[in-house]
Scaffold this motif. Sequence first.
Motif, PDB file in Angstrom:
ATOM      1  N   UNK A  77      -0.352   8.836   9.717  1.00 55.89           N
ATOM      2  CA  UNK A  77      -1.695   9.030  10.254  1.00 55.89           C
ATOM      3  C   UNK A  77      -2.570   7.901   9.714  1.00 55.89           C
ATOM      4  N   UNK A  78      -2.688   6.823  10.481  1.00 54.05           N
ATOM      5  CA  UNK A  78      -3.386   5.625  10.035  1.00 54.05           C
ATOM      6  C   UNK A  78      -4.607   5.345  10.905  1.00 54.05           C
ATOM      7  N   UNK A  79      -5.657   4.886  10.265  1.00 55.46           N
ATOM      8  CA  UNK A  79      -6.863   4.466  10.963  1.00 55.46           C
ATOM      9  C   UNK A  79      -6.634   3.043  11.475  1.00 55.46           C
ATOM     10  N   UNK A  80      -6.598   2.859  12.764  1.00 57.42           N
ATOM     11  CA  UNK A  80      -6.299   1.550  13.324  1.00 57.42           C
ATOM     12  C   UNK A  80      -7.416   0.532  13.083  1.00 57.42           C
ATOM     13  N   UNK A  81      -8.564   1.015  12.610  1.00 57.05           N
ATOM     14  CA  UNK A  81      -9.658   0.104  12.279  1.00 57.05           C
ATOM     15  C   UNK A  81      -9.556  -0.403  10.840  1.00 57.05           C
ATOM     16  N   UNK A  82      -8.569   0.080  10.118  1.00 61.29           N
ATOM     17  CA  UNK A  82      -8.423  -0.259   8.700  1.00 61.29           C
ATOM     18  C   UNK A  82      -7.074  -0.927   8.472  1.00 61.29           C
ATOM     19  N   UNK A  83      -7.074  -1.995   7.663  1.00 58.79           N
ATOM     20  CA  UNK A  83      -5.829  -2.601   7.175  1.00 58.79           C
ATOM     21  C   UNK A  83      -5.613  -2.053   5.773  1.00 58.79           C
ATOM     22  N   UNK A  84      -4.580  -1.237   5.617  1.00 59.84           N
ATOM     23  CA  UNK A  84      -4.360  -0.546   4.352  1.00 59.84           C
ATOM     24  C   UNK A  84      -3.259  -1.233   3.555  1.00 59.84           C
ATOM     25  N   UNK A  85      -3.643  -1.904   2.478  1.00 63.89           N
ATOM     26  CA  UNK A  85      -2.698  -2.609   1.616  1.00 63.89           C
ATOM     27  C   UNK A  85      -2.810  -2.095   0.187  1.00 63.89           C
ATOM     28  N   UNK A  86      -2.842  -0.769   0.068  1.00 64.03           N
ATOM     29  CA  UNK A  86      -2.897  -0.161  -1.256  1.00 64.03           C
ATOM     30  C   UNK A  86      -1.878   0.961  -1.394  1.00 64.03           C
ATOM     31  N   UNK A  87      -0.801   0.873  -0.620  1.00 64.60           N
ATOM     32  CA  UNK A  87       0.252   1.882  -0.690  1.00 64.60           C
ATOM     33  C   UNK A  87       0.995   1.869  -2.005  1.00 64.60           C
ATOM     34  N   UNK A  88       0.787   0.819  -2.823  1.00 68.31           N
ATOM     35  CA  UNK A  88       1.373   0.784  -4.154  1.00 68.31           C
ATOM     36  C   UNK A  88       0.552   1.594  -5.145  1.00 68.31           C
ATOM     37  N   UNK A  89      -0.589   2.133  -4.706  1.00 69.83           N
ATOM     38  CA  UNK A  89      -1.380   3.060  -5.521  1.00 69.83           C
ATOM     39  C   UNK A  89      -1.383   4.460  -4.908  1.00 69.83           C
ATOM     40  N   UNK A  90      -1.546   4.544  -3.594  1.00 68.95           N
ATOM     41  CA  UNK A  90      -1.491   5.819  -2.879  1.00 68.95           C
ATOM     42  C   UNK A  90      -0.958   5.564  -1.491  1.00 68.95           C
ATOM     43  N   UNK A  91       0.190   6.149  -1.201  1.00 66.97           N
ATOM     44  CA  UNK A  91       0.795   5.963   0.106  1.00 66.97           C
ATOM     45  C   UNK A  91      -0.005   6.624   1.207  1.00 66.97           C
ATOM     46  N   UNK A  92       0.205   6.155   2.426  1.00 69.19           N
ATOM     47  CA  UNK A  92      -0.471   6.728   3.593  1.00 69.19           C
ATOM     48  C   UNK A  92       0.078   8.124   3.893  1.00 69.19           C
ATOM     49  N   UNK A  93      -0.661   8.853   4.716  1.00 73.53           N
ATOM     50  CA  UNK A  93      -0.306  10.236   5.050  1.00 73.53           C
ATOM     51  C   UNK A  93       0.734  10.286   6.172  1.00 73.53           C
ATOM     52  N   UNK A  94       1.931  10.811   5.894  1.00 71.65           N
ATOM     53  CA  UNK A  94       2.892  11.021   6.979  1.00 71.65           C
ATOM     54  C   UNK A  94       2.435  12.169   7.878  1.00 71.65           C
ATOM     55  N   UNK A  95       2.663  12.028   9.164  1.00 71.14           N
ATOM     56  CA  UNK A  95       2.218  13.050  10.107  1.00 71.14           C
ATOM     57  C   UNK A  95       2.957  14.370   9.928  1.00 71.14           C
ATOM     58  N   UNK A  96       4.086  14.352   9.233  1.00 70.76           N
ATOM     59  CA  UNK A  96       4.848  15.583   9.011  1.00 70.76           C
ATOM     60  C   UNK A  96       4.217  16.493   7.967  1.00 70.76           C
ATOM     61  N   UNK A  97       3.298  15.963   7.168  1.00 70.52           N
ATOM     62  CA  UNK A  97       2.804  16.715   6.016  1.00 70.52           C
ATOM     63  C   UNK A  97       1.804  17.817   6.376  1.00 70.52           C
ATOM     64  N   UNK A  98       0.738  17.558   7.159  1.00 64.54           N
ATOM     65  CA  UNK A  98      -0.271  18.612   7.373  1.00 64.54           C
ATOM     66  C   UNK A  98       0.297  19.904   7.935  1.00 64.54           C
ATOM     67  N   UNK A  99       1.165  19.800   8.930  1.00 64.46           N
ATOM     68  CA  UNK A  99       1.730  21.004   9.519  1.00 64.46           C
ATOM     69  C   UNK A  99       2.596  21.768   8.539  1.00 64.46           C
ATOM     70  N   UNK A 100       3.361  21.035   7.744  1.00 65.51           N
ATOM     71  CA  UNK A 100       4.218  21.694   6.749  1.00 65.51           C
ATOM     72  C   UNK A 100       3.372  22.385   5.693  1.00 65.51           C
TER      73      UNK A 100
END
Length: 414
Positions: A33-56
């Motif tokens: 679940x990524x914001x297409x208006x944002x370039x996220x280059x900090x996954x080495x501190x906090x990874x992005x949200x997988x779409x599988x997580x909220x429903x689970x």
Amino acid sequence: MADDRDAAVEVLAARAAEADAADPLAHLRDQFDLDEEVVYLDGNSLGALPTSVPGRLREVVEQEWGRGLIRSWRGAGWWDAPERVGDRIAPLVGAAPGQIVVGDSTSVNVFRLTVAGLRAAAERDPRRTELLVDETTFPTDGYLARSAAQLTGAPLVPCHPSDLSRRLGDRTGLVLLNHVDYRTGELWDLPTLTAAARDAGALTLWDLSHSAGALPVGLDQAGVDLAVGCGYKYLNGGPGAPAFCYVRADLQERLDQPLTGWCSHADPFGMEPDYRAASGATRFRTGTPEILSLLSLDAALDVWAGVDLTEVRRKSLALTGFFVSCLDVLAPAGSFRLLTPRADERRGSQVALECDDARAVMAALEAQGVIGDHRPPNVCRFGFAPLYTRFVDALTAADALSTRLRARDGVGPA
């Protein structure tokens, strides 16, 4: 001058588009679940949200907790989750099943295994009391190493990884190392350093926080004794996701872990007054599992199904190398100092550079939608998560950074 720069950007954009079109991992971005208006280059501190997580998580909260209540410890498999999720992480770090348990924080696991490793080394050879610690380590590892040394009476010996072979001796009991330098992104040679420690008669404890999920690790193949790793960086388990610890199978029954909580008891529901350690990886549990965050991590691991770690590493090197090449072309000469090694075999999955006013530079980038991070005093870090970072993201970030550096140095518009 501006025309030359525009032409350079056009050439780099074509390279980025070609690389993204050929990327065998490109489809995985849709699982985040990524914001297409944002370039996220900090996954080495906090990874992005997988779409599988909220429903689970909704299922866990509303059904397993809300309706199952305490029955879910058995009925929904909560009780065995630390080992089960550990076995899911195992292939990502090159470990056979039954050697990883998930729970607590990286800090707790560093302390747990440092004390256990020191005790085991001294029991095997009473001369081996020294604790060698990576002097470039993430601060909490250093703090905990000092605490473990005070608790066990072990002399603490700071050592740069490049100097390890010379510093090992017949008094070395345990070596605590980081696989990737959190500040510079330098990758240390895990197999070679592990072999050096083993040949000297010492045990090894590796912190994989900045490598697990970013590159092949090969714990079993390298003969690593102990390891810890983070669940919320490249594994995308969410803020505060539990960490994991690895204990090589043949060491498990020999290690006397210091945090003997009820969940590591051989009969946890027997409520015996005396402690008896469980067998296998279970003996490295402590207290009640953090079910919500643990199962968030479990769901996040779904994205790894069928992923080839060789392709992950190939893309990581290509992304970081492309980012550096973009800066070489676009940024003013002398405007930054690259801290990350250019050689592929020495680079993790981040690029770190040093520049004046780094805090202000990173704040300006974030205002433009390019998110990296700053480390005092003047380090800018950019983490590249191969599962969802694109080559066009690398170019966008490099372009924004170089524009900011040019404006700061008075050689171009802000």
